[in-house]
Design an enzyme around this catalytic site. Structure first.
Site, PDB file in Angstrom:
ATOM      1  N   GLN A 113     -44.283  -2.157  -8.936  1.00 47.23           N
ATOM      2  CA  GLN A 113     -45.537  -2.473  -8.257  1.00 47.23           C
ATOM      3  C   GLN A 113     -46.657  -2.745  -9.250  1.00 47.23           C
ATOM      4  O   GLN A 113     -47.446  -3.672  -9.070  1.00 47.23           O
ATOM      5  CB  GLN A 113     -45.949  -1.346  -7.298  1.00 47.23           C
ATOM      6  CG  GLN A 113     -45.435  -1.565  -5.890  1.00 47.23           C
ATOM      7  CD  GLN A 113     -45.187  -0.280  -5.132  1.00 47.23           C
ATOM      8  OE1 GLN A 113     -45.406   0.827  -5.629  1.00 47.23           O
ATOM      9  NE2 GLN A 113     -44.734  -0.422  -3.902  1.00 47.23           N
ATOM     10  N   HIS A 130     -24.504 -14.191  10.514  1.00 47.45           N
ATOM     11  CA  HIS A 130     -23.550 -14.058  11.609  1.00 47.45           C
ATOM     12  C   HIS A 130     -22.220 -14.745  11.332  1.00 47.45           C
ATOM     13  O   HIS A 130     -21.279 -14.612  12.106  1.00 47.45           O
ATOM     14  CB  HIS A 130     -24.159 -14.586  12.898  1.00 47.45           C
ATOM     15  CG  HIS A 130     -23.718 -13.852  14.134  1.00 47.45           C
ATOM     16  ND1 HIS A 130     -22.800 -12.838  14.117  1.00 47.45           N
ATOM     17  CD2 HIS A 130     -24.081 -14.012  15.428  1.00 47.45           C
ATOM     18  CE1 HIS A 130     -22.606 -12.399  15.339  1.00 47.45           C
ATOM     19  NE2 HIS A 130     -23.362 -13.095  16.159  1.00 47.45           N
ATOM     20  N   ASN A 178     -41.486  -4.461   3.788  1.00 50.25           N
ATOM     21  CA  ASN A 178     -42.390  -3.549   4.479  1.00 50.25           C
ATOM     22  C   ASN A 178     -43.634  -4.293   4.945  1.00 50.25           C
ATOM     23  O   ASN A 178     -44.741  -4.040   4.478  1.00 50.25           O
ATOM     24  CB  ASN A 178     -42.757  -2.396   3.530  1.00 50.25           C
ATOM     25  CG  ASN A 178     -43.398  -1.247   4.270  1.00 50.25           C
ATOM     26  OD1 ASN A 178     -43.584  -1.300   5.479  1.00 50.25           O
ATOM     27  ND2 ASN A 178     -43.767  -0.212   3.545  1.00 50.25           N
ATOM     28  N   GLY A 204     -41.906  -2.517  10.462  1.00 49.51           N
ATOM     29  CA  GLY A 204     -43.229  -2.716  11.035  1.00 49.51           C
ATOM     30  C   GLY A 204     -44.159  -1.566  10.703  1.00 49.51           C
ATOM     31  O   GLY A 204     -43.820  -0.674   9.923  1.00 49.51           O
ATOM     32  N   ASP A 261     -20.672  -9.316  12.227  1.00 49.66           N
ATOM     33  CA  ASP A 261     -20.840  -9.364  13.687  1.00 49.66           C
ATOM     34  C   ASP A 261     -21.901  -8.382  14.145  1.00 49.66           C
ATOM     35  O   ASP A 261     -22.328  -7.505  13.403  1.00 49.66           O
ATOM     36  CB  ASP A 261     -19.511  -9.127  14.404  1.00 49.66           C
ATOM     37  CG  ASP A 261     -18.883  -7.793  14.034  1.00 49.66           C
ATOM     38  OD1 ASP A 261     -17.647  -7.712  13.989  1.00 49.66           O
ATOM     39  OD2 ASP A 261     -19.640  -6.825  13.780  1.00 49.66           O
TER      40      ASP A 261
END
Lengths: 476, 373
Positions: free
Chosen positions: A372, A446, A394, A418, A450
């Site tokens: 950071q 996908h 985030n 969230g 699955d």
């Protein structure tokens, strides 16, 4: 009155038939006649040679360092034309005329001479030539007043374009506060004045209001300043908006993002979201925060999320894999290099914490601190930004609940977290209690993963995060 | 709020700045001495811009006193890669600023004082200003051996530079500013003002290196405060005004409308790096790869701080041609900036074939390229 040389040299492409040497205000009366000249295919404005004025200190030559305009550009009086340098002094040369630049007499790094022509400007014949002093005009609509713009012996400075704007909107220049150089009235000043009159929403002027030195009781309160909150009133007068579209090429990092995101779009994304109760984790973090601080590390919730993800990936390694270009082979990555999306000045950067599978929560926290601080200083290295196998974003620190994160190739999964909200929930006894709830949104490739796998991974991650003590059982 | 356009900004400034003081007379004519309360180089440069653009210097001239926390300040037409060690600056968190006046590169810290003399263009006279400074210093310590050279430097003991000069002229106003070394960190100064970048060719204004000395070394009682006061006193005497220094806050938008925009503009990449005159980089990278060392010739043209042309002379097939071409195409038009380039090349790697050998070569090459920036 300026003198004016008649050009005869062949270097000029534009051939003029005649020059009109009229420079005082009476020139304006002849505008109709002058218009006759404009019927030829070649423009018939007057070409004025703008000479390099005296720099002072007996300096006779300067080096041209930068042009602010190019041939064909239109300039207004007081616009910057170029920057020249002489012996540690940098001089901004401003235009004395309105018109179109027709020739630059020097290139960058050339030596220019004081008193010799710098640029040729074609002055619009219909406008007349701007004199040395600013033109003083009477206000457009006031028949009863004979006020010249000379208020208390002060001339109002404004370019002809600004004057036209004021005239079109029936504004008296004397009532407009000028915020330009020497109190010059600029286009923004006219627009601000209009905004106050009509209560219309206009983009805020970059120049703040000038504070009156008079005590507050004497000033008449002006139109409400919170024009942003006021509902726009339909306006009878035409509002002139002088904003221009700005086109920039897509280069550098932005261009690379375009390539990456376009590739990401080829991946069929399966989305899965869930609600996580962080009440216990928040409490645990509060307890551990001072311990981490003693060791010089700032502890947030992210290290817990990252470690929990790694524990989940141990059970569902397909989420930490990579599919080759032809979709022929799946490579299960041994290292859990978990990327953490960071918002920096340039945009989205994703440094990753290497080998989370063998790191403790504290190790992860320390590494996050390092990444950071490097990220905010703009000093992340290539090794920090490559080799990621799984990503967490985030986005909740900025806001939002559910998201639809885009998988970053060559990875196959990503999670978006969230914001944490305190909301009422039922506990096991059926009582209403306070809960710290956060939403998580997963996206997975996908083609090889699955829905059931994603759901089970999410449930496992959720169980670790909701009940942090359970992580202890599986920590290696 | 409507204000009479006839009220000049400078009068407004004096109304607000006037601090109550016993026996204080109106200084509505002659000159004004102001000092910044901020040590932020961008804010202070913005104040210079503001005064240059908005104050009427016909009625009164201005002397502006300011000091900055560690920063390197390059001249308007200079090349920061040529002038200083950008890597070291980033490591040590020393700011880089480009001023609007000409001249060479200087290192500022709190042991250096800056003086800006604002006048109309007609009254622009650098020698007079420097003579004023010398007079002030000599009044303080008559035994100081200082004099002004014809390059507008002030030398101590005939040999050491203690002050450098630069100037900016605009439509109607002008300013001349100079530094004065009181007690600056000479060690940091010499290390940051040495450029490690090789193979640069440009027409940017070069700096003339000089040996420097602090006035503090000559006489430890000469602190920044003492010197500022002496110069202000001399200025006040010569302009026949009260010896009073008005403090201003460069973040005060009410006092200086539009100042925060000016401060922001001075910090943009476009201004600090983008205003570098066109230059070329022609150098050789020595890359240690596995058991051998590769010599890679690199040629780049940089215009407005962005890579216009990029040529890397790699051994054949060291990188697949498609990949090489992708790299060069992406670098073209991109900022000549290590941060931007790192983000760019690591993002591009995501859409390259996933091969460990390839990735390590790519990373090695890119890391080396980034050291040039």
């Amino acid at each position: 009155v300026c003198t004016h040389r008649v050009r005869s040299c062949s270097s000029i492409r534009v051939i003029k038939s005649k020059y009109v040497c009229v420079f005082d205000k009476s020139a304006l009366k002849f505008t109709h006649q002058q218009r006759l000249f404009r019927t030829s295919a070649v423009s018939c404005g007057q070409i004025v040679q703008f000479k390099l004025s005296d720099i002072g200190e007996g300096i006779t030559e300067v080096t041209v360092k930068e042009w602010y305009i190019k041939e064909g550009d239109s300039v207004s009086q007081f616009d910057s034309i170029c920057e020249v340098q002489s012996d540690k002094a940098s001089v901004t040369i401003t235009s004395r005329y309105d018109g179109i630049i027709r020739k630059l007499h020097y290139s960058i790094d050339d030596i220019a001479f004081v008193g010799k022509p710098l640029v040729d400007i074609e002055i619009d014949a219909s406008k007349g030539v701007a004199s040395e002093e600013d033109v003083v005009e009477t206000p457009p609509m006031s028949h009863e007043e004979h006020t010249h713009q000379e208020i208390k012996g002060h001339k109002t400075l404004a370019t002809p374009a600004v004057r036209r704007l004021a005239m079109e909107n029936n504004i008296k220049l004397s009532e407009v506060v000028g915020t330009g150089k020497d109190n010059r009235i600029l286009k923004e000043d006219i627009l601000n004045y209009l905004a106050k009159q009509t209560g219309a929403i206009l983009p805020p002027s970059p120049k703040a209001e000038i504070v009156s030195p008079l005590p507050k009781s004497e000033t008449v309160p002006a139109a409400p300043k919170d024009t942003a909150r006021k509902i726009p009133v339909p306006v009878s007068r035409p509002i002139v908006f002088s904003g221009k579209d700005k086109t920039e090429p897509v280069t550098g990092f932005q261009k690379a993002m375009v390539k990456t995101m376009s590739a990401a779009l080829k991946i069929p994304h399966f989305g899965y979201c869930d609600e996580i109760d962080l009440t216990q984790l928040v409490q645990l973090r509060e307890e551990l925060k001072p311990l981490a601080e003693i060791r010089g590390v700032k502890l947030s919730l992210m290290p817990f999320f990252i470690k929990a993800a790694s524990l989940g990936l141990l059970q569902y390694p397909i989420l930490n894999a990579s599919l080759d270009e032809n979709c022929q082979n799946v490579t299960y990555k041994a290292s859990h290099n978990i990327g953490v999306a960071m918002d920096t000045e340039q945009g989205l950067i994703v440094p990753n914490v290497k080998n989370v599978q063998v790191c403790s929560v504290f190790d992860i926290a320390a590494e996050l601190n390092r990444l950071q601080s490097l990220g905010s200083a703009g000093q992340l290295g290539t090794s920090d930004l490559t080799g990621g196998t799984f990503t967490l974003s985030n986005i909740g620190t900025i806001g939002g609940t559910y998201a639809k994160p885009v998988i970053l190739p060559p990875e196959v999964a990503i999670g978006a977290l969230g914001k944490i909200q305190v909301v009422p929930r039922f506990n096991r006894k059926g009582e209403v209690c306070k809960a710290q709830i956060m939403n998580v949104s997963w996206s997975a490739d996908h083609r090889i993963i699955d829905g059931a796998t994603v759901a089970r991974f999410s449930n496992l991650w959720k169980s670790y995060v909701e009940n942090p003590a359970s992580m202890l059982l599986d920590l290696k | 709020m409507v204000l009479q356009p006839s009220l000049k900004n400078c009068l407004r400034l004096s109304c607000i700045l006037r601090t109550p003081k016993a026996g204080f007379r109106s200084t509505a004519c002659g000159a004004l001495i102001i000092q910044s309360v901020s040590n932020d180089v961008y804010q202070n440069l913005a104040v210079e811009d503001w005064i240059h653009d908005h104050m009427d210097l016909e009625k009164r001239q201005v002397l502006f006193l300011w000091r900055n926390s560690p920063a390197v300040v390059i001249g308007r037409h200079q090349n920061p890669w040529q002038e200083c060690n950008l890597r070291l600056l980033r490591q040590k968190n020393i700011k880089l600023a480009r001023r609007r006046s000409g001249g060479g590169t200087v290192y500022h810290d709190l042991g250096n004082i800056n003086l800006t003399f604002f006048t109309t263009r007609k009254k622009y006279e650098r020698m007079e200003n420097l003579k004023l400074v010398v007079k002030a210093l000599k009044a303080l310590r008559p035994q100081l051996d200082i004099h002004v050279t014809d390059r507008y430097d002030i030398l101590l003991d005939r040999h050491y530079k203690i002050s450098g000069t630069a100037a900016k002229l605009g439509g109607t106003s002008a300013y001349h500013h100079c530094t004065l070394l009181c007690n600056a960190d000479k060690f940091v100064l010499s290390s940051v003002l040495k450029s490690p970048y090789k193979g640069l060719k440009s027409n940017a204004t070069p700096s003339v290196p000089a040996s420097v000395k602090n006035l503090f070394e000559e006489d430890p009682s000469l602190t920044s405060e003492v010197l500022l006061d002496a110069i202000a006193k001399e200025y006040a005497t010569q302009h026949q005004i009260d010896h009073h220094i008005t403090l201003i806050n460069p973040a005060d938008e009410t006092l200086l409308p539009g100042i925060n925009n000016k401060t922001k503009e001075l910090q943009t990449w476009e201004w600090v790096y983008g205003k570098t005159p066109k230059f070329s980089v022609s150098t050789c990278l020595n890359m240690a790869y596995k058991d051998s060392v590769l010599d890679i010739k690199v040629n780049m043209d940089v215009k407005r701080g962005r890579i216009e042309v990029c040529n890397i002379d790699l051994p054949e097939q060291w990188l697949p041609p498609a990949l090489y071409s992708k790299l060069v195409k992406s670098l073209t038009g991109s900022k000549f900036c290590p941060n931007e380039t790192t983000a760019l090349v690591t993002t591009l790697l995501r859409v390259c074939p996933q091969d460990d050998e390839l990735h390590s070569r790519w990373n090695l090459l890119c890391e080396n390229m980034i050291t040039l920036m």
